[in-house]
Design a protein around this motif. Structure first.
Motif, short mmCIF file in Angstrom:
data_model
loop_
_atom_site.label_atom_id
_atom_site.label_comp_id
_atom_site.label_asym_id
_atom_site.label_seq_id
_atom_site.Cartn_x
_atom_site.Cartn_y
_atom_site.Cartn_z
N ARG A 27 0.82 -1.21 0.00
CA ARG A 27 0.00 0.00 0.00
C ARG A 27 0.86 1.27 0.00
O ARG A 27 0.41 2.33 -0.40
CB ARG A 27 -0.89 0.02 1.25
CG ARG A 27 -2.04 -0.99 1.24
CD ARG A 27 -3.09 -0.59 0.20
NE ARG A 27 -4.35 -1.31 0.34
CZ ARG A 27 -4.59 -2.52 -0.15
NH1 ARG A 27 -3.61 -3.16 -0.78
NH2 ARG A 27 -5.76 -3.10 -0.03
N LEU A 28 2.08 1.16 0.49
CA LEU A 28 2.98 2.31 0.60
C LEU A 28 4.27 2.00 -0.16
O LEU A 28 5.33 1.75 0.43
CB LEU A 28 3.30 2.61 2.07
CG LEU A 28 2.11 2.99 2.97
CD1 LEU A 28 2.55 3.05 4.42
CD2 LEU A 28 1.54 4.34 2.54
N PRO A 29 4.23 2.01 -1.49
CA PRO A 29 5.41 1.61 -2.27
C PRO A 29 6.62 2.52 -2.06
O PRO A 29 7.75 2.11 -2.34
CB PRO A 29 4.90 1.67 -3.72
CG PRO A 29 3.71 2.59 -3.68
CD PRO A 29 3.08 2.37 -2.34
N GLU A 30 6.42 3.75 -1.58
CA GLU A 30 7.54 4.66 -1.35
C GLU A 30 8.18 4.46 0.02
O GLU A 30 9.22 5.07 0.33
CB GLU A 30 7.05 6.12 -1.46
CG GLU A 30 6.39 6.47 -2.78
CD GLU A 30 7.33 6.26 -3.95
OE1 GLU A 30 8.53 6.60 -3.81
OE2 GLU A 30 6.89 5.74 -4.99
N ALA A 31 7.56 3.60 0.85
CA ALA A 31 8.06 3.41 2.21
C ALA A 31 9.32 2.54 2.23
O ALA A 31 9.41 1.53 1.51
CB ALA A 31 6.98 2.78 3.08
N GLU A 32 10.29 2.92 3.05
CA GLU A 32 11.52 2.13 3.24
C GLU A 32 11.61 1.74 4.71
O GLU A 32 11.27 2.51 5.59
CB GLU A 32 12.74 2.96 2.85
CG GLU A 32 12.74 3.43 1.40
CD GLU A 32 13.91 4.35 1.10
OE1 GLU A 32 14.58 4.78 2.08
OE2 GLU A 32 14.14 4.65 -0.08
N GLY A 33 12.06 0.53 4.95
CA GLY A 33 12.24 0.07 6.32
C GLY A 33 10.94 -0.01 7.11
O GLY A 33 10.93 0.27 8.32
N GLY A 61 12.41 8.56 1.64
CA GLY A 61 13.66 9.27 1.47
C GLY A 61 14.41 9.19 2.79
O GLY A 61 14.62 8.13 3.35
N ASN A 62 14.78 10.33 3.32
CA ASN A 62 15.43 10.37 4.63
C ASN A 62 14.50 10.89 5.72
O ASN A 62 14.94 11.22 6.81
CB ASN A 62 16.68 11.26 4.56
CG ASN A 62 17.75 10.67 3.69
OD1 ASN A 62 17.98 9.46 3.73
ND2 ASN A 62 18.42 11.51 2.90
N VAL A 63 13.22 10.96 5.40
CA VAL A 63 12.26 11.51 6.35
C VAL A 63 11.55 10.38 7.10
O VAL A 63 10.89 9.54 6.47
CB VAL A 63 11.21 12.38 5.63
CG1 VAL A 63 10.21 12.95 6.63
CG2 VAL A 63 11.89 13.50 4.84
N PRO A 64 11.70 10.32 8.42
CA PRO A 64 11.01 9.27 9.19
C PRO A 64 9.51 9.54 9.29
O PRO A 64 9.09 10.69 9.43
CB PRO A 64 11.68 9.34 10.56
CG PRO A 64 12.20 10.74 10.67
CD PRO A 64 12.55 11.17 9.28
N ARG A 65 8.72 8.50 9.18
CA ARG A 65 7.26 8.59 9.31
C ARG A 65 6.80 7.66 10.41
O ARG A 65 7.36 6.60 10.61
CB ARG A 65 6.57 8.19 7.99
CG ARG A 65 7.04 8.94 6.76
CD ARG A 65 6.59 10.38 6.77
NE ARG A 65 6.87 11.04 5.49
CZ ARG A 65 6.72 12.33 5.27
NH1 ARG A 65 6.28 13.12 6.25
NH2 ARG A 65 7.00 12.85 4.10
N ARG A 66 5.74 8.08 11.07
CA ARG A 66 5.15 7.25 12.14
C ARG A 66 3.64 7.51 12.15
O ARG A 66 3.20 8.65 12.12
CB ARG A 66 5.76 7.62 13.50
CG ARG A 66 5.28 6.73 14.65
CD ARG A 66 5.82 7.23 15.98
NE ARG A 66 5.57 6.28 17.04
CZ ARG A 66 6.47 5.46 17.54
NH1 ARG A 66 7.72 5.50 17.09
NH2 ARG A 66 6.16 4.62 18.51
N LYS A 67 2.86 6.44 12.16
CA LYS A 67 1.41 6.59 12.16
C LYS A 67 0.77 5.57 13.10
O LYS A 67 1.02 4.37 12.99
CB LYS A 67 0.84 6.43 10.75
CG LYS A 67 -0.67 6.63 10.68
CD LYS A 67 -1.18 6.59 9.26
CE LYS A 67 -0.80 7.82 8.48
NZ LYS A 67 -1.52 9.03 8.98
#
Length: 355
Positions: A27-33, A61-67
């Motif tokens: 669902r999140l193809p741009e997500a890494e790790g 990219g280099n931006v951490p995400r949290r949801k």
């Protein structure tokens, strides 16, 4: 006591985390790790659907995400209602979230934003959806919020704020335009009071496939014979109570939750259910909780709701009697599912005014 888990079904959460990671990565193809962590069942609430809380972490990219997320799984064996409205509850929440974006904050119905719907039962064994996780406090039913917990410990003035904000949300639901909500009509396209009537007469028949319940039939006959004249149109939330609302530290509503039985059945069903539950849980004659000073009484609730909606509450007593029948059907079904004794016929007859 406050840590009681009341989920109808449970599963291995570690295994579920692994499955969700693979599913969400698609669902999140741009997500890494991507990582799914901190899975848990909510405490003291959630008796009809398996609901799991979790955190999703990733980088873009280099931006951490949290949801923070909530997973809600369609019931299979533990089915409280005979009708399947799982997709409808996702769709109405999505509509409300989108309309809320375009409405002033004091007019919006505050819901958790739905994120993804999965209809493939092979992923988790049943269809499911994921919505955003809101942060706040819920007046839970187990243990009853009026006996212990944060609302019991609150000051009367704080409870007054909570009550008013809750009724404001109840009224906001009745200001939602019905255009575009045809997906909530009954199986034969019915809407209005007839839709709710068809739903619960069917529920009563379904219950009696297990055992005869003549008291339900008598109650339905009594209600049909006193059919109300006042039938204002409106969206039905279904389980309208403060126990299905989340509040912040200022006692404002963060989210209106549990849209599992929505319909186009009319404005007075939710008001009636809200009043009956309030009386049962924290009113002057509370049976499951205790009276809570500061919470508005029935007359105050009705007056505020009428002021905010511009709709008449005439014939509300009929809708309250109908709410008692709905609650009785639900209680009988839950007893069947759990293998516990149901309310005896005499008590049921008194409750439904057919004694």
């Amino acid at each position: 006591m406050s840590d009681v888990i009341v989920a109808p079904e449970t599963r291995d959460l570690g295994e579920t985390a692994g499955v969700l990671e693979g599913w969400l990565a698609r669902r999140l193809p741009e997500a890494e790790g991507l990582e799914i962590r901190d899975l848990s069942y909510p405490r003291g609430a959630g008796q009809s659907h398996e609901t799991i809380l979790f955190e999703a972490l990733w980088r873009e990219g280099n931006v951490p995400r949290r949801k923070g997320c909530v997973l809600r799984i369609k019931p299979q064996g533990f089915t409280v209602y005979p009708d399947d409205l799982f997709e409808q509850q996702y769709r109405i929440m999505k509509v409300l979230a989108e309309r809320g974006d375009a409405s002033p904050d004091d007019e919006a119905v505050r819901v958790a934003r739905p994120l993804w719907f999965e209809e493939d039962a092979n992923v988790l064994g049943s269809p499911f959806f994921v919505m955003e996780r809101k942060v706040g406090r819920v007046p839970v039913s187990i243990p009853p919020y009026a006996r212990e917990g944060w609302l019991k410990d609150a000051a009367p003035a704080q409870r007054r704020v909570l009550w008013r904000n809750a009724v404001q949300q109840l009224a906001a639901i009745q200001r939602v335009p019905l255009e575009g909500l045809d997906f909530l009509a009954g199986p034969a396209g019915e809407h209005g009071l007839e839709q709710e009537w068809v739903k619960f007469t069917g529920f009563a028949r379904w219950l009696q496939e297990v055992e005869p319940l003549p008291v339900l039939n008598a109650a339905l006959e009594r209600l049909r014979a006193s059919w109300p004249e006042n039938q204002p149109e409106g969206l039905v939330w279904g389980d309208s109570r403060i126990g299905n609302m989340m509040f912040d530290d200022a006692f404002d509503v963060v989210a209106v939750m549990d849209w599992e039985q929505p319909s186009l059945g009319g404005a007075l069903h939710d008001l009636a259910w809200f009043c009956v539950i309030a009386e049962t849980m924290h009113g002057p004659r509370a049976t499951y909780g205790a009276p809570l000073e500061g919470m508005g009484n029935r007359e105050e609730t009705v007056a505020l709701w009428e002021e905010l909606t511009g709709k008449s509450s005439a014939d509300l007593e009929w809708y309250e009697d109908f709410a008692h029948l709905k609650m009785t059907c639900t209680g009988v079904r839950l007893a069947h599912l759990r293998g516990t004794p149901r309310m005896d016929d005499a008590a049921m007859a008194r409750r439904l005014k057919v004694a």
